[in-house]
Design a protein around this motif. Structure first.
Motif, short mmCIF file in Angstrom:
data_model
loop_
_atom_site.label_atom_id
_atom_site.label_comp_id
_atom_site.label_asym_id
_atom_site.label_seq_id
_atom_site.Cartn_x
_atom_site.Cartn_y
_atom_site.Cartn_z
N LEU A 37 0.67 -1.12 -0.08
CA LEU A 37 -0.04 0.11 -0.12
C LEU A 37 0.91 1.29 -0.01
O LEU A 37 0.67 2.10 -0.77
CB LEU A 37 -0.85 0.10 1.20
N MET A 38 1.99 1.24 0.72
CA MET A 38 2.71 2.26 1.06
C MET A 38 3.55 2.44 -0.42
O MET A 38 3.69 3.80 -0.73
CB MET A 38 3.76 2.10 2.14
N VAL A 41 0.96 4.27 -2.79
CA VAL A 41 0.91 5.77 -2.33
C VAL A 41 1.99 6.41 -2.67
O VAL A 41 2.05 7.47 -3.42
CB VAL A 41 0.62 5.87 -0.69
N VAL A 45 2.27 9.50 -5.43
CA VAL A 45 2.84 10.88 -5.11
C VAL A 45 4.01 11.19 -5.95
O VAL A 45 4.26 12.20 -6.52
CB VAL A 45 3.25 10.64 -3.61
#
Length: 312
Positions: A37-38, A41, A45
């Motif tokens: 998930l990171m 993300v 970004v």
């Protein structure tokens, strides 16, 4: 103990099997999920940052393109102005060459190669020579005293006089013209004589006293515009042609005299600044060298500051 373990039941064709997994593995799986998930993300970004940078680069590129177009237009305008200046310079060169031809100054081919300096030098030479010649021709009769005439009805020389019927020197040139045709002074001077009457057969006549011993006579006139004592300029209208005195038809009788001697006006009426030197070859009765030196000296004296102050 049951809560800290993970029980998995696996079923296949051979039956069901129960496998117990420690909660540690469960946490590892959770961490992996969180890591994924990171990463997702971070990827979003990073993509946003890259997109912003790309937009900034694109904006900078547009600005550079606009600046380049402005510089291109400015460069084109400068090239156009430069070409215009070159054309003007060439035109000035042509005009200087024409002026040199008009006043009889030979251009220097070596000077012509040195664009600006050569042109300036040629201009100075042409201006000096032109001023001297214009000054010279301002005071000595030259050109035609009448613009419109039918023909030259009689020339300078001996002839049988049409009225007296005897051999007689015709001391000038006759321009056949209608009564009332304007007559002009052929050089600067002072009106010595302006009188209506018979005047020995000349009829209504004007005499103009010019510099350096020259005089011009305008005879058989109709109306006189100037009077005795008037200062006149070259090209100034002084009278209207007529048919007065001993005349067989309307015409202008024009004479030039030097120190009282008759001079054939033919060479003088054809004389102009372009063929300035021609008069020296055609007319041998006049001391031209002395006159040239005198006029040059007069110009040099007029150019002196002290003299200009005294004249003021």
């Amino acid at each position: 103990m049951f809560r800290s373990r993970l029980v998995l039941m696996i079923t296949d064709i051979s039956g069901s099997h129960i496998v117990n997994i420690n909660i540690f593995f469960k946490r590892i799986a959770l961490y992996l999920v969180l890591l994924v998930l990171m990463l997702i993300v971070f990827a979003f970004v990073s993509i946003g940052v890259f997109r912003s940078e790309i937009q900034n680069i694109a904006q900078s590129n547009l600005e550079l393109v606009e600046e380049y177009e402005k510089l291109t237009k400015k460069n084109a305008a400068l090239n156009q102005k430069m070409n215009q200046r070159i054309e003007e310079f060439e035109l000035v060169g042509d005009r200087v060459e024409y002026l040199e031809g008009m006043i009889g100054v030979a251009s220097n081919a070596e000077d012509n190669k040195n664009a600006e300096n050569g042109l300036q030098e040629r201009l100075d030479k042409a201006s000096l020579a032109g001023a001297q010649k214009i000054f010279f021709m301002k005071f000595i009769p030259n050109g035609y005293p009448i613009d419109y005439y039918r023909r030259i009805s009689d020339v300078f020389g001996y002839r049988i006089h049409p009225i007296l019927k005897s051999r007689h020197l015709h001391s000038g040139i006759d321009f056949s013209a209608e009564v009332g045709t304007p007559v002009y002074a052929t050089a600067d001077g002072v009106v010595e004589f302006a009188y209506k009457g018979f005047n020995g057969g000349y009829g209504h006549m004007i005499k103009i006293d010019h510099s350096f011993g020259f005089k011009t006579y305008y005879a058989h006139l109709d109306q006189l515009i100037v009077k005795r004592g008037d200062f006149v300029k070259k090209g100034q209208m002084i009278a209207y042609s007529g048919n007065s005195g001993n005349s067989t038809g309307a015409h202008l009788h024009y004479e030039i005299r030097f120190l009282g001697a008759y001079i054939d006006p033919k060479n003088f009426i054809q004389w102009n600044i372009r063929d300035f030197d021609s008069i020296f070859e055609k007319e041998k009765k006049i001391p031209w060298q002395s006159l040239l030196i005198t006029t040059r000296t007069m110009m040099e004296q007029m150019a002196q500051p002290s003299l200009q102050v005294e004249l003021k």
